[in-house]
Scaffold this motif. Structure first.
Motif, mmCIF file in Angstrom:
data_model
loop_
_atom_site.group_PDB
_atom_site.id
_atom_site.type_symbol
_atom_site.label_atom_id
_atom_site.label_comp_id
_atom_site.label_asym_id
_atom_site.label_seq_id
_atom_site.Cartn_x
_atom_site.Cartn_y
_atom_site.Cartn_z
ATOM 1 N N GLY A 102 5.032 13.436 35.038
ATOM 2 C CA GLY A 102 4.352 13.863 36.333
ATOM 3 C C GLY A 102 3.242 13.133 36.546
ATOM 4 N N TYR A 103 2.333 12.264 35.505
ATOM 5 C CA TYR A 103 1.627 11.445 36.092
ATOM 6 C C TYR A 103 1.797 10.089 36.609
ATOM 7 N N THR A 104 0.801 9.707 37.550
ATOM 8 C CA THR A 104 1.063 8.323 38.001
ATOM 9 C C THR A 104 0.402 7.362 37.122
ATOM 10 N N LEU A 105 0.905 5.977 37.426
ATOM 11 C CA LEU A 105 0.279 4.908 36.391
ATOM 12 C C LEU A 105 -1.502 4.949 36.668
ATOM 13 N N ILE A 106 -1.816 5.181 37.945
ATOM 14 C CA ILE A 106 -3.195 5.285 38.321
ATOM 15 C C ILE A 106 -3.926 6.309 37.534
ATOM 16 N N ASP A 107 -3.241 7.198 37.441
ATOM 17 C CA ASP A 107 -3.714 8.507 36.537
ATOM 18 C C ASP A 107 -4.030 8.013 35.099
ATOM 19 N N LEU A 108 -2.992 7.446 34.523
ATOM 20 C CA LEU A 108 -3.130 7.074 33.220
ATOM 21 C C LEU A 108 -4.428 6.167 33.090
ATOM 22 N N ASP A 109 -4.273 5.006 33.860
ATOM 23 C CA ASP A 109 -5.202 3.960 33.877
ATOM 24 C C ASP A 109 -5.141 3.053 32.590
ATOM 25 N N LEU A 110 -4.043 2.807 32.119
ATOM 26 C CA LEU A 110 -3.601 2.087 30.859
ATOM 27 C C LEU A 110 -4.387 0.870 30.726
ATOM 28 N N ARG A 111 -4.417 0.200 31.821
ATOM 29 C CA ARG A 111 -5.216 -1.138 31.787
ATOM 30 C C ARG A 111 -6.556 -1.117 31.367
ATOM 31 N N ALA A 112 -7.245 -0.268 32.133
ATOM 32 C CA ALA A 112 -8.993 -0.028 32.031
ATOM 33 C C ALA A 112 -9.072 0.703 30.416
ATOM 34 N N LYS A 113 -8.249 1.544 30.045
ATOM 35 C CA LYS A 113 -8.354 2.398 28.826
ATOM 36 C C LYS A 113 -7.850 1.810 27.795
ATOM 37 N N TYR A 114 -6.750 1.043 27.744
ATOM 38 C CA TYR A 114 -6.045 0.543 26.487
ATOM 39 C C TYR A 114 -6.059 -0.966 26.596
ATOM 40 N N GLY A 115 -6.346 -1.645 27.750
ATOM 41 C CA GLY A 115 -5.973 -3.076 27.777
ATOM 42 C C GLY A 115 -4.427 -3.386 27.822
ATOM 43 N N CYS A 116 -3.438 -2.471 28.046
ATOM 44 C CA CYS A 116 -2.123 -2.843 28.149
ATOM 45 C C CYS A 116 -1.793 -2.797 29.809
ATOM 46 N N ASN A 117 -0.719 -3.729 29.757
ATOM 47 C CA ASN A 117 -0.205 -3.693 31.226
ATOM 48 C C ASN A 117 1.296 -3.196 31.218
ATOM 49 N N ILE A 118 1.810 -2.584 32.184
ATOM 50 C CA ILE A 118 3.220 -2.066 32.440
ATOM 51 C C ILE A 118 3.995 -3.288 33.195
ATOM 52 N N MET A 119 4.814 -3.645 32.648
ATOM 53 C CA MET A 119 5.688 -4.740 33.326
ATOM 54 C C MET A 119 6.731 -4.088 33.954
ATOM 55 N N ALA A 120 7.344 -3.184 33.499
ATOM 56 C CA ALA A 120 8.375 -2.489 34.164
ATOM 57 C C ALA A 120 8.895 -1.315 33.630
ATOM 58 N N VAL A 121 9.324 -0.194 34.325
ATOM 59 C CA VAL A 121 9.709 0.898 33.920
ATOM 60 C C VAL A 121 11.185 1.124 34.511
ATOM 61 N N LYS A 122 11.986 1.620 33.280
ATOM 62 C CA LYS A 122 13.351 1.579 33.442
ATOM 63 C C LYS A 122 13.631 3.513 33.511
ATOM 64 N N ARG A 123 14.432 3.700 34.618
ATOM 65 C CA ARG A 123 14.842 5.023 34.579
ATOM 66 C C ARG A 123 16.359 5.105 34.751
#
Length: 223
Positions: free
Chosen positions: A160-181
């Motif tokens: 239920g969270y968006t990628l901006i909610d999680l803010d993975l790049r700022a918090k962890y320095g990780c980038n999401i390249m793709a999402v498989k569903r």
């Protein structure tokens, strides 16, 4: 125009390469010193020959210089692997990929001119270890000593969270390249995209950051 490959050594690793290249529609010359192995792949490869590839004249007679890429997949005989690679370098093959048995073998192969050295057993061991340590890590590809690409299954914590909610790049320095569903793959997902439990995220980043992110967000104790 089809690329031409030569695979030297028809054990499990070399044999699987021959089969896959054939499936991809490439022209493949399969080479081994063992007649049984050659016969086994005669119907799979474009051509299959029994030959001693440590002999330069033998390699030249096969026209090995004309192949786009030669893969040396010789199994336990490190001496034959090194000598074959040396012959290929001296003949002037454009692209040479060699299977290494250990780090020492890799150093020798690199010094004599192999263009790429692979460690299939070691790499598979690393992938399996990561899968065993975390049930959320589905696959793992090492890019360097410090950076990797991983497939991580989204658990209940991020549902239920968006990628901006999680803010993975700022918090962890990780980038999401793709999402498989399911069967759908969303390449370069938008910041507003909502994650669901069971989504598979393809993540690139430093190993330490990926581990920290996975422990914080994806390791569901309740599962």
């Amino acid at each position: 125009m089809k690329k031409q490959f030569a695979v030297i050594g028809l054990g499990r690793f070399g044999g699987s390469i021959v089969k896959e290249l054939n499936e991809l529609g490439m022209e493949v010359l399969a080479i081994d010193v063992n007649e049984e192995k050659v016969n086994e792949y005669a119907s799979v490869a474009t051509h299959a020959v029994m030959a001693d590839t440590t002999d330069e004249n033998t390699l030249r007679s096969l026209g090995i210089r004309n192949f786009d890429h030669v893969i040396v997949a010789i199994g336990d005989n490190i001496q034959s692997s090194i000598l074959t690679t040396l012959m290929l370098v001296e003949i002037g093959v454009d692209h040479i990929t060699v299977k290494a048995q250990n780090d020492y073998h890799e150093k020798v192969l690199s010094k004599i001119g192999a263009h790429k050295v692979v460690h299939p057993e070691r790499d598979m061991g690393i992938r399996i270890a990561h899968n065993l340590v975390s049930k959320n890590v589905l696959d793992y590809l090492e890019l360097s000593d410090e950076f990797s690409i991983v497939e991580i299954e989204a658990g209940a914590r991020v549902d239920g969270y968006t990628l901006i909610d999680l803010d993975l790049r700022a918090k962890y320095g990780c980038n999401i390249m793709a999402v498989k569903r399911g069967e759908d793959i969303n390449v370069s997902p938008a910041a507003e995209d909502v994650l669901k439990h069971g989504d598979v995220l393809i993540v690139i980043g430093a190993d330490r950051d990926i581990t920290r992110m996975e422990q914080d967000l994806f390791d569901d104790d309740s599962d």
